[in-house]
Design a protein around this motif. Structure first.
Motif: not given
Length: 241
Positions: A53-63, A222-239
């Motif tokens: 099987g696959p290894p832990l994801s970044p959030i899995g390591v944090a958990q 059951t019912g948990d949404p997908e989560r990630s430790l990736a940095i979300p993109p910032l909105p563009e300037a002036g948005s």
């Protein structure tokens, strides 16, 4: 070693066996506490061999780090540390081991993830009956080997393994129909605690406890949404968003 004492008196010689004062008395059976930690989050990937099987994801390591801190804080001394042979469980154990320096986890092949029989036939319709039966058999072996009173004084063991494994073992401890295991849901890096009293009685202290994990980092139930430790993109300037 026992000593032979001679007593003389009234024309009789009597013999008595005595034990040294410092001889260790045999200890009575004790309570065994078993702490089961589910592995952290991972991303399914068919490129990895199924048995590993696959290894832990970044959030899995944090958990896993949070789980390690939680079990380290328990008022227990773990006599044995066990882990499934699968990569996500081994990764989780490796992270937890940082809180237990100098300690090693013993791999138990029977702790590998599998699917035991369940009354939810729609879930297992793609499984072969022989594989379901084999899973039940190996988990019953785990239960027979580990889930029993301690032979001398109180003991504690930690098992890092999988959701199906933990849920099945909980049903065994409760003495209920084991095919009901799928009616439970335990999160990633959750902690389940089962106590076996000296007289053989079982007590489920906690099942799937995730109190050590912040709500926005919880996954795997059951019912948990997908989560990630990736940095979300910032909105563009002036948005305006």
């Amino acid at each position: 070693m026992n000593r032979l004492l001679l007593t003389l008196g009234c024309g009789f010689v009597s013999f008595a066996l005595t034990s040294p004062a410092n001889a260790a008395e045999p200890q009575a059976p004790g309570m065994r506490t078993i702490v089961l930690v589910r592995h952290g989050n991972y991303e399914a990937d068919p490129a990895f061999e199924e048995k590993v099987g696959p290894p832990l994801s970044p959030i899995g390591v944090a958990q896993a780090r949070l789980a390690g801190a939680a079990v380290r804080g328990l008022p227990l001394h773990f006599d044995h540390l066990y882990v499934s042979p699968m990569q996500r469980a081994r990764n989780t154990a490796a992270v937890i081991a940082g809180d237990f320096p100098g300690r090693d986890f013993e791999v138990i092949d029977d702790l590998a993830e599998c699917t035991p029989p369940t009354r939810r036939s729609e879930v297992t319709k793609g499984e072969k009956p022989a594989e379901l039966a084999a899973c039940k058999q190996k988990l019953d072996r785990v239960f027979a080997r580990l889930f029993k009173p301690a032979t001398a004084g109180d003991r504690a063991d930690m098992l890092v393994c999988h959701g199906n494994v933990i849920r099945y073992l909980v049903t065994r401890a409760l003495g209920v129909d084991t095919s009901a295991w799928l009616e439970m849901s335990v999160g990633h890096a959750s902690i389940t605690t089962i106590r076996i009293e000296a007289d053989g009685r079982f007590k489920v202290i906690a099942a799937g406890d995730v109190g050590h994990i912040p709500p926005n980092m919880r996954t795997g139930t059951t019912g948990d949404p997908e989560r990630s430790l990736a940095i979300p993109p910032l909105p563009e300037a002036g948005s305006n968003h």
